[in-house]
Design a protein around this motif. Structure first.
Motif, PDB file in Angstrom:
ATOM      1  N   VAL A  23       0.808  -1.225   0.000  1.00 17.82           N
ATOM      2  CA  VAL A  23       0.000   0.000   0.000  1.00 17.82           C
ATOM      3  C   VAL A  23       0.839   1.271   0.000  1.00 17.82           C
ATOM      4  O   VAL A  23       0.352   2.342  -0.343  1.00 17.82           O
ATOM      5  CB  VAL A  23      -0.980   0.024   1.202  1.00 17.82           C
ATOM      6  N   GLY A  24       2.089   1.175   0.396  1.00 18.70           N
ATOM      7  CA  GLY A  24       2.961   2.343   0.411  1.00 18.70           C
ATOM      8  C   GLY A  24       2.590   3.319   1.516  1.00 18.70           C
ATOM      9  O   GLY A  24       1.647   3.105   2.272  1.00 18.70           O
ATOM     10  N   PHE A  25       3.354   4.411   1.611  1.00 14.33           N
ATOM     11  CA  PHE A  25       3.095   5.433   2.622  1.00 14.33           C
ATOM     12  C   PHE A  25       3.794   6.717   2.213  1.00 14.33           C
ATOM     13  O   PHE A  25       4.646   6.733   1.323  1.00 14.33           O
ATOM     14  CB  PHE A  25       3.581   4.969   4.004  1.00 14.33           C
ATOM     15  N   ASP A  26       3.426   7.812   2.861  1.00 17.61           N
ATOM     16  CA  ASP A  26       4.048   9.108   2.614  1.00 17.61           C
ATOM     17  C   ASP A  26       5.312   9.190   3.459  1.00 17.61           C
ATOM     18  O   ASP A  26       5.250   9.225   4.693  1.00 17.61           O
ATOM     19  CB  ASP A  26       3.076  10.232   2.978  1.00 17.61           C
ATOM     20  N   VAL A  27       6.472   9.196   2.820  1.00 12.00           N
ATOM     21  CA  VAL A  27       7.747   9.183   3.552  1.00 12.00           C
ATOM     22  C   VAL A  27       7.979  10.479   4.324  1.00 12.00           C
ATOM     23  O   VAL A  27       8.846  10.526   5.202  1.00 12.00           O
ATOM     24  CB  VAL A  27       8.952   8.902   2.611  1.00 12.00           C
ATOM     25  N   GLU A  51      18.110   4.722   1.896  1.00 14.97           N
ATOM     26  CA  GLU A  51      17.159   5.603   1.224  1.00 14.97           C
ATOM     27  C   GLU A  51      15.829   4.862   1.105  1.00 14.97           C
ATOM     28  O   GLU A  51      15.786   3.705   0.680  1.00 14.97           O
ATOM     29  CB  GLU A  51      17.692   5.942  -0.168  1.00 14.97           C
ATOM     30  N   ILE A  52      14.755   5.521   1.507  1.00 13.11           N
ATOM     31  CA  ILE A  52      13.421   4.938   1.415  1.00 13.11           C
ATOM     32  C   ILE A  52      12.589   5.783   0.473  1.00 13.11           C
ATOM     33  O   ILE A  52      12.522   7.009   0.623  1.00 13.11           O
ATOM     34  CB  ILE A  52      12.739   4.869   2.795  1.00 13.11           C
ATOM     35  N   SER A  53      11.979   5.138  -0.513  1.00 10.34           N
ATOM     36  CA  SER A  53      11.061   5.855  -1.397  1.00 10.34           C
ATOM     37  C   SER A  53       9.738   5.092  -1.425  1.00 10.34           C
ATOM     38  O   SER A  53       9.719   3.870  -1.532  1.00 10.34           O
ATOM     39  CB  SER A  53      11.643   6.020  -2.800  1.00 10.34           C
ATOM     40  N   SER A  54       8.649   5.844  -1.294  1.00 13.00           N
ATOM     41  CA  SER A  54       7.322   5.243  -1.277  1.00 13.00           C
ATOM     42  C   SER A  54       6.291   6.330  -1.506  1.00 13.00           C
ATOM     43  O   SER A  54       6.552   7.510  -1.254  1.00 13.00           O
ATOM     44  CB  SER A  54       7.068   4.555   0.066  1.00 13.00           C
ATOM     45  N   LYS A  55       5.141   5.934  -1.989  1.00 11.72           N
ATOM     46  CA  LYS A  55       3.990   6.805  -2.131  1.00 11.72           C
ATOM     47  C   LYS A  55       2.755   5.982  -1.803  1.00 11.72           C
ATOM     48  O   LYS A  55       2.727   4.783  -2.095  1.00 11.72           O
ATOM     49  CB  LYS A  55       3.844   7.338  -3.558  1.00 11.72           C
ATOM     50  N   PRO A  56       1.750   6.600  -1.204  1.00 11.61           N
ATOM     51  CA  PRO A  56       0.530   5.843  -0.950  1.00 11.61           C
ATOM     52  C   PRO A  56       0.016   5.190  -2.239  1.00 11.61           C
ATOM     53  O   PRO A  56      -0.089   5.835  -3.279  1.00 11.61           O
ATOM     54  CB  PRO A  56      -0.449   6.900  -0.429  1.00 11.61           C
ATOM     55  N   GLY A  57      -0.242   3.898  -2.187  1.00  9.59           N
ATOM     56  CA  GLY A  57      -0.736   3.160  -3.343  1.00  9.59           C
ATOM     57  C   GLY A  57       0.336   2.638  -4.281  1.00  9.59           C
ATOM     58  O   GLY A  57       0.038   1.957  -5.245  1.00  9.59           O
TER      59      GLY A  57
END
Length: 69
Positions: A23-27, A51-57
């Motif tokens: 589902v991802g998340f806002d970093v 390094e973490i990269s993610s976006k909701p969805g």
């Protein structure tokens, strides 16, 4: 969900990439837990970076680079 893990040696460094299609998340959001801070501190204790990269969805990608040896 699916998870992929890649471990490679490049330029005298170890590159670890972990990706998922969750589902991802806002970093940028503040978190109450210490999990991400612990991962960053652990990488830095080996003179590395995380390094973490993610976006909701859009799942999540974690990239760790540490010196080999």
């Amino acid at each position: 969900g699916n998870v992929s893990i890649s471990i490679k040696a490049k330029n005298k460094h170890i590159h670890i990439v972990i990706k998922d299609d969750g589902v991802g998340f806002d970093v940028n959001l503040k978190r109450n837990g210490i999990g991400i801070s612990n991962m960053i501190n652990r990488a830095e204790s080996f003179n590395g970076s995380l390094e973490i990269s993610s976006k909701p969805g859009n799942g999540c990608k974690v990239k760790v680079i540490i010196p080999a040896g």
